[in-house]
Design a protein around this motif. Structure first.
Motif, mmCIF file in Angstrom:
data_model
loop_
_atom_site.group_PDB
_atom_site.id
_atom_site.type_symbol
_atom_site.label_atom_id
_atom_site.label_comp_id
_atom_site.label_asym_id
_atom_site.label_seq_id
_atom_site.Cartn_x
_atom_site.Cartn_y
_atom_site.Cartn_z
ATOM 1 N N GLU A 11 -7.374 6.255 8.819
ATOM 2 C CA GLU A 11 -6.850 7.287 7.927
ATOM 3 C C GLU A 11 -5.773 8.136 8.607
ATOM 4 O O GLU A 11 -5.077 8.896 7.938
ATOM 5 N N LEU A 12 -5.624 7.975 9.916
ATOM 6 C CA LEU A 12 -4.637 8.742 10.681
ATOM 7 C C LEU A 12 -3.519 7.881 11.265
ATOM 8 O O LEU A 12 -2.767 8.351 12.108
ATOM 9 N N VAL A 13 -3.368 6.640 10.820
ATOM 10 C CA VAL A 13 -2.374 5.749 11.430
ATOM 11 C C VAL A 13 -0.944 6.269 11.286
ATOM 12 O O VAL A 13 -0.097 5.976 12.127
ATOM 13 N N ALA A 14 -0.651 7.048 10.265
ATOM 14 C CA ALA A 14 0.702 7.587 10.071
ATOM 15 C C ALA A 14 0.932 8.890 10.834
ATOM 16 O O ALA A 14 2.035 9.430 10.815
ATOM 17 N N PHE A 15 -0.093 9.389 11.494
ATOM 18 C CA PHE A 15 0.000 10.648 12.229
ATOM 19 C C PHE A 15 0.329 10.381 13.692
ATOM 20 O O PHE A 15 -0.153 9.404 14.269
ATOM 21 N N PRO A 16 1.110 11.269 14.318
ATOM 22 C CA PRO A 16 1.311 11.133 15.767
ATOM 23 C C PRO A 16 0.002 11.448 16.482
ATOM 24 O O PRO A 16 -0.863 12.132 15.930
ATOM 25 N N PRO A 17 -0.149 10.983 17.726
ATOM 26 C CA PRO A 17 -1.401 11.238 18.460
ATOM 27 C C PRO A 17 -1.700 12.723 18.648
ATOM 28 O O PRO A 17 -2.855 13.108 18.727
ATOM 29 N N GLU A 18 -0.653 13.551 18.725
ATOM 30 C CA GLU A 18 -0.850 14.991 18.890
ATOM 31 C C GLU A 18 -0.001 15.752 17.889
ATOM 32 O O GLU A 18 1.144 15.393 17.631
ATOM 33 N N LEU A 19 -0.592 16.797 17.304
ATOM 34 C CA LEU A 19 0.118 17.702 16.411
ATOM 35 C C LEU A 19 0.049 19.096 17.022
ATOM 36 O O LEU A 19 -1.050 19.569 17.350
ATOM 37 N N PRO A 20 1.180 19.778 17.166
ATOM 38 C CA PRO A 20 1.160 21.120 17.733
ATOM 39 C C PRO A 20 0.248 22.052 16.931
ATOM 40 O O PRO A 20 0.315 22.088 15.705
ATOM 41 N N GLY A 65 -3.006 7.823 -8.055
ATOM 42 C CA GLY A 65 -2.946 7.552 -6.626
ATOM 43 C C GLY A 65 -2.129 8.527 -5.821
ATOM 44 O O GLY A 65 -1.181 8.130 -5.160
ATOM 45 N N VAL A 66 -2.462 9.799 -5.867
ATOM 46 C CA VAL A 66 -1.770 10.806 -5.068
ATOM 47 C C VAL A 66 -2.782 11.556 -4.205
ATOM 48 O O VAL A 66 -3.935 11.159 -4.101
ATOM 49 N N VAL A 67 -2.342 12.669 -3.638
ATOM 50 C CA VAL A 67 -3.175 13.475 -2.754
ATOM 51 C C VAL A 67 -3.737 14.669 -3.527
ATOM 52 O O VAL A 67 -3.006 15.310 -4.281
ATOM 53 N N TYR A 68 -5.021 14.943 -3.320
ATOM 54 C CA TYR A 68 -5.691 16.047 -4.000
ATOM 55 C C TYR A 68 -6.406 16.938 -3.003
ATOM 56 O O TYR A 68 -7.003 16.460 -2.042
ATOM 57 N N GLU A 69 -6.376 18.228 -3.290
ATOM 58 C CA GLU A 69 -7.200 19.161 -2.520
ATOM 59 C C GLU A 69 -8.581 19.211 -3.179
ATOM 60 O O GLU A 69 -8.709 19.145 -4.396
ATOM 61 N N ILE A 70 -9.598 19.341 -2.356
ATOM 62 C CA ILE A 70 -10.971 19.359 -2.838
ATOM 63 C C ILE A 70 -11.427 20.803 -3.007
ATOM 64 O O ILE A 70 -11.245 21.630 -2.116
ATOM 65 N N ASP A 71 -12.040 21.103 -4.163
ATOM 66 C CA ASP A 71 -12.522 22.461 -4.426
ATOM 67 C C ASP A 71 -14.001 22.635 -4.109
ATOM 68 O O ASP A 71 -14.443 23.739 -3.800
ATOM 69 N N THR A 166 -6.534 -2.389 1.727
ATOM 70 C CA THR A 166 -5.113 -2.559 1.427
ATOM 71 C C THR A 166 -4.399 -1.216 1.366
ATOM 72 O O THR A 166 -3.259 -1.091 1.818
ATOM 73 N N ALA A 167 -5.066 -0.194 0.852
ATOM 74 C CA ALA A 167 -4.429 1.093 0.562
ATOM 75 C C ALA A 167 -4.473 2.110 1.691
ATOM 76 O O ALA A 167 -3.722 3.087 1.663
ATOM 77 N N VAL A 168 -5.335 1.938 2.679
ATOM 78 C CA VAL A 168 -5.565 2.999 3.660
ATOM 79 C C VAL A 168 -4.291 3.416 4.403
ATOM 80 O O VAL A 168 -4.068 4.609 4.636
ATOM 81 N N THR A 169 -3.427 2.489 4.742
ATOM 82 C CA THR A 169 -2.195 2.850 5.457
ATOM 83 C C THR A 169 -1.274 3.668 4.558
ATOM 84 O O THR A 169 -0.730 4.690 4.987
ATOM 85 N N ALA A 170 -1.113 3.253 3.316
ATOM 86 C CA ALA A 170 -0.280 4.020 2.377
ATOM 87 C C ALA A 170 -0.872 5.413 2.158
ATOM 88 O O ALA A 170 -0.124 6.402 2.065
ATOM 89 N N CYS A 171 -2.185 5.513 2.105
ATOM 90 C CA CYS A 171 -2.838 6.812 1.957
ATOM 91 C C CYS A 171 -2.556 7.693 3.168
ATOM 92 O O CYS A 171 -2.311 8.895 3.026
ATOM 93 N N SER A 172 -2.587 7.109 4.355
ATOM 94 C CA SER A 172 -2.296 7.870 5.568
ATOM 95 C C SER A 172 -0.876 8.425 5.530
ATOM 96 O O SER A 172 -0.641 9.575 5.936
#
Length: 185
Positions: A11-20, A65-71, A166-172
């Motif tokens: 779920e983090l493949v699109a993220f850099p290893p470190e985020l400031p 198929g978009v991003v949602y915040e959870i309430d 199939t979708a996990v990379t696109a989700c990331s």
């Protein structure tokens, strides 16, 4: 310092290893692993905020198929002593996150069939996953603000696991774009 949390490295493949400004935690799937890992992290260090990113199955047909915040988070795989599904014998039925968004139903199995969705949907959730209730409950115990952001990976119907793989990379990629927009990192 904030804590970036995901259940799986995928779920983090699109993220850099470190985020400031962020530490990173991958908990493993399911409520027990999520509870254990997040408790250890919060016991070891104080955080200003927890930001959870990950994938979820959409059980509300209106969610695309978009991003949602959870309430809020509920559990779909518990039953109280009176046999009421979604009610735990000692935990709250619902953990509110103080945000506007979609309610998610958490359970310790990957939901991938219409019959399971038919049981879960009346509980009031629009999405399903395997960790959010645990994250939200632990954050509340430590009094740390939490945001949970989920990208729709599948419809929680037949063959959903194939859709997820199939979708996990696109989700990331979607989750990474959200982080850039919200936090600038």
């Amino acid at each position: 310092m904030k804590l970036l949390v995901a259940a799986l490295e995928a779920e983090l493949v699109a993220f850099p290893p470190e985020l400031p400004g962020f530490d990173r935690l991958v908990t493993g799937p399911g409520k027990l692993q999520a509870t254990y890992a997040l408790t250890r992290a919060l016991d070891a260090r104080e955080y200003d905020e927890i930001v959870v990113v990950g994938t979820a199955g959409a059980i509300d047909a209106r969610l695309d198929g978009v991003v949602y915040e959870i309430d809020a988070a509920i559990q779909h795989d518990v039953t109280d002593i009176d046999g009421i599904v979604g009610q735990h014998v000692s935990l709250p039925a619902r953990v509110d996150l103080g945000r506007e968004g979609v309610t998610i139903a958490t359970g310790d199995h990957f939901v991938d069939d219409a019959e399971a969705v038919a049981v879960i949907r009346p509980l009031g959730a629009g999405m399903v996953d395997m960790e959010t209730y645990a994250y939200a409950w632990v954050a509340a115990q430590f009094d740390v603000p939490i945001r949970v952001i989920k990208a729709v990976s599948d419809r929680a119907q037949d063959d959903a696991i194939t859709d997820w793989r199939t979708a996990v990379t696109a989700c990331s990629v979607q989750l990474r774009a959200w982080m850039l927009a919200e936090y600038g990192v």
